[in-house]
Design a protein around this motif. Structure first.
Motif, PDB file in Angstrom:
ATOM      1  N   SER A  61       6.831  -1.365  -6.509  1.00  0.00           N
ATOM      2  CA  SER A  61       5.295  -1.263  -6.981  1.00  0.00           C
ATOM      3  C   SER A  61       5.276  -1.603  -8.383  1.00  0.00           C
ATOM      4  O   SER A  61       4.408  -2.384  -8.618  1.00  0.00           O
ATOM      5  CB  SER A  61       4.774   0.250  -6.752  1.00  0.00           C
ATOM      6  OG  SER A  61       4.810   0.348  -5.400  1.00  0.00           O
ATOM      7  N   PRO A 149      -7.349   2.451  -3.587  1.00  0.00           N
ATOM      8  CA  PRO A 149      -6.613   3.589  -4.284  1.00  0.00           C
ATOM      9  C   PRO A 149      -7.629   4.601  -4.682  1.00  0.00           C
ATOM     10  O   PRO A 149      -8.706   4.508  -4.944  1.00  0.00           O
ATOM     11  CB  PRO A 149      -6.294   3.062  -5.595  1.00  0.00           C
ATOM     12  CG  PRO A 149      -6.988   1.758  -5.740  1.00  0.00           C
ATOM     13  CD  PRO A 149      -7.251   1.132  -4.342  1.00  0.00           C
ATOM     14  N   ALA A 155      -1.272   5.523  -6.317  1.00  0.00           N
ATOM     15  CA  ALA A 155      -0.942   4.142  -5.595  1.00  0.00           C
ATOM     16  C   ALA A 155       0.587   3.657  -5.811  1.00  0.00           C
ATOM     17  O   ALA A 155       1.436   3.383  -5.158  1.00  0.00           O
ATOM     18  CB  ALA A 155      -1.637   3.205  -6.137  1.00  0.00           C
ATOM     19  N   GLU A 160       2.036   2.477  -2.270  1.00  0.00           N
ATOM     20  CA  GLU A 160       1.325   1.893  -1.300  1.00  0.00           C
ATOM     21  C   GLU A 160       0.886   0.248  -1.834  1.00  0.00           C
ATOM     22  O   GLU A 160       0.038   0.310  -2.881  1.00  0.00           O
ATOM     23  CB  GLU A 160      -0.111   2.555  -1.400  1.00  0.00           C
ATOM     24  CG  GLU A 160      -0.074   3.857  -0.709  1.00  0.00           C
ATOM     25  CD  GLU A 160      -0.095   3.735   1.012  1.00  0.00           C
ATOM     26  OE1 GLU A 160      -0.011   2.642   1.550  1.00  0.00           O
ATOM     27  OE2 GLU A 160       0.496   4.835   1.674  1.00  0.00           O
ATOM     28  N   GLN A 163      -2.772  -1.077  -2.418  1.00  0.00           N
ATOM     29  CA  GLN A 163      -3.303  -0.405  -3.380  1.00  0.00           C
ATOM     30  C   GLN A 163      -2.942  -0.726  -4.693  1.00  0.00           C
ATOM     31  O   GLN A 163      -3.938  -1.092  -5.616  1.00  0.00           O
ATOM     32  CB  GLN A 163      -3.155   1.154  -3.331  1.00  0.00           C
ATOM     33  CG  GLN A 163      -3.905   1.918  -1.933  1.00  0.00           C
ATOM     34  CD  GLN A 163      -3.663   3.366  -1.976  1.00  0.00           C
ATOM     35  OE1 GLN A 163      -3.102   3.949  -3.012  1.00  0.00           O
ATOM     36  NE2 GLN A 163      -3.895   3.943  -0.928  1.00  0.00           N
ATOM     37  N   VAL A 164      -1.462  -1.066  -4.918  1.00  0.00           N
ATOM     38  CA  VAL A 164      -1.199  -1.579  -6.209  1.00  0.00           C
ATOM     39  C   VAL A 164      -1.802  -2.974  -6.414  1.00  0.00           C
ATOM     40  O   VAL A 164      -2.032  -3.332  -7.431  1.00  0.00           O
ATOM     41  CB  VAL A 164       0.356  -1.670  -6.248  1.00  0.00           C
ATOM     42  CG1 VAL A 164       0.939  -2.249  -7.544  1.00  0.00           C
ATOM     43  CG2 VAL A 164       0.713  -0.153  -6.076  1.00  0.00           C
TER      44      VAL A 164
END
Length: 488
Positions: A61, A149, A155, A160, A163-164
């Motif tokens: 992430s 997010p 996030a 996720e 979302q990132v």
């Protein structure tokens, strides 16, 4: 006096010490042997592979965030980034549909389930429920909402990726809007954080052979090799269909970019073998991102297309699901019409998009497809319980290659691919990118792999010593002669 040639044992020892590919290959073979000879002990080795995957996931992430933010900020064009995203989604849909159709055609021709005459009532439907943990695939609305997010930290904490990606796009857009004069220190800080993350990846990659050994030993010890005889026809069909689809990818890559998929496969052979051993494409995402950047794909294209493909472009899973649906129908004696098979494609086009990261997602997608048709008993999905894990290798290879081809194709489509550089890198010529000398793919010091001859010098001509100590000229190698003065 000619230099002495090292003995064979010394050469083998040196290769094992310096080549990540050789280390992972040995670990793979050793894992199969241990799993076969000592299955009870081998099943307890799964934490070795799981632990490695967890470590890699911790950096995915922040790495995706840094690459995307830097890519947007340096590209200086948010509209271009939006075009890359739209073109990536178009490519993903075409590729996924091609995978689904390939699976249906091959399953119709071969008929892997014909003649089995399985009674659905004799199957244990509860076993599927146990495998999926009572979960369900998200609806379209849930999928879209889950991509948004709820908090900045959440996030990253939940890993996720979608979302990132959204957060990274917002931050990159904000940097473009504010300009480097208002926030001059933010972008350099993110670039430095990116280098730190790649260094961390290098440290973790030292554990790759141990992870492959544990994962492969657990697989063979837990499932044995007998299941391959029971489902031989289905297994062979899936792998042959995957080979056909990869051949289609090779043709598409050559037509769009002029690059060779075989050369690219050789270029990422270490990552491919690691993904096979751990049955996870996430375990190699950081390395593949770096290698794609080094092969001429622009940062913003790599940062957007590859992570998005992990959710939207599961070509291997699509191939397996289409074959699995027809296998189940044939096994229980249900003859699906052409219209029903078209329905299978349409349903799987939707359900396959929400599969990433959900336990037992393949069975959930198959159950949803069976329910939508109304002709296949839902409990018949249990037929694939014994063979699903064996298909991981096929899914991993096809998913990874499909996403890498997507990066090259979309980059070329958007003009974000240095084709000449890509050809030089895939041909194994001496090329490198700034910063490769310590943390990137170049030197591979921290990664335990083979040293890249191009890692000692960047395109600007500075050696590693100059980069580490600016202002101190590095000595020229003794074997290099000064250029002769020009005549006249």
């Amino acid at each position: 006096m000619p230099p002495s040639v090292p003995s064979l044992p010394r050469r083998v020892a040196r290769t094992l010490r310096t080549s990540l590919f050789a280390q992972v290959t040995c670990a793979l073979v050793l894992g199969i042997v241990v799993g076969k000879l000592w299955p009870d002990t081998a099943t307890a080795l799964q934490p070795l592979g799981d632990g490695f995957t967890r470590l890699i996931k911790t950096v995915i992430s922040p790495l995706v965030f840094c690459v995307v933010v830097v890519g947007i900020a340096k590209a200086g064009d948010l509209k271009a980034f939006g075009r890359i995203g739209v073109k990536a989604l178009i490519w993903f849909e075409i590729a996924s549909t091609a995978a689904l159709v390939t699976g249906l055609v091959t399953a119709n021709v071969v008929g892997p389930g014909r003649g089995m005459n399985v009674d659905p009532s004799s199957l244990d439907a509860a076993a599927v429920q146990e495998t999926t943990g009572g979960g369900h695939l998200p609806t379209t609305t849930e999928f879209v909402l889950n991509a948004l997010p709820q908090s900045f930290i959440g996030a990253f904490a939940d890993n996720e990726l979608l979302q990132v990606l959204i957060l990274a796009c917002l931050v990159g857009a904000a940097l473009l809007h504010l300009g480097h004069t208002k926030v001059p220190k933010i972008l350099p800080a993110i670039e430095q954080a990116q280098e730190i993350i790649f260094a961390v990846v290098g440290f973790i990659m030292r554990l790759a052979p141990i992870a492959v050994f544990g994962a492969m030993a657990h697989l063979v010890g837990n499932y044995g090799l007998g299941v391959m005889r029971t489902y031989a026809k289905l297994i062979v069909l899936c792998y042959v269909a995957a080979a056909l689809f990869i051949a289609l990818l090779a043709v598409a890559l050559k037509a769009v970019t002029g690059l060779s998929l075989w050369k690219f496969l050789r270029y990422i052979r270490e990552e491919m073998l690691l993904a096979l051993g751990t049955a996870s494409t996430e375990s190699v995402m950081p390395r593949v991102m770096q290698k794609l950047r080094r092969a001429g794909a622009r940062d913003d294209a790599v940062g957007l297309v590859l992570p998005t493909g992990y959710s939207f472009n599961l070509d291997g899973a699509s191939l397996y699901l289409s074959i699995g649906t027809l296998f189940i129908a044939q096994a229980v004696g249900v003859d699906l019409s052409l219209g029903q098979q078209v329905t299978v494609v349409l349903v799987l086009m939707l359900t396959s998009k929400g599969m990433a990261g959900i336990p037992g997602s393949a069975f959930l997608a198959l159950s949803a497809t069976a329910s939508s048709l109304g002709a296949i008993p839902a409990g018949a999905v249990a037929l694939l319980l014994g063979v699903d894990r064996i298909m991981d290798s096929m899914r991993v290879v096809t998913n990874l290659l499909g996403n890498c081809v997507a990066v090259f194709a979309v980059s070329r489509w958007e003009g974000a691919l240095d084709t000449d550089r890509a050809k030089r890198v895939l041909d194994g010529e001496d090329t490198s990118t700034p910063g490769d000398d310590e943390t990137g793919v170049g030197a591979e010091k921290a990664l335990g792999g083979e040293k890249d001859p191009g890692s000692e010098k960047d395109p600007g001509g500075e050696t590693g010593a100059e980069a580490l100590a600016p202002g101190i000229p590095a000595q020229k190698p003794k074997e290099l002669k000064e250029p002769a003065p020009e005549a006249g």
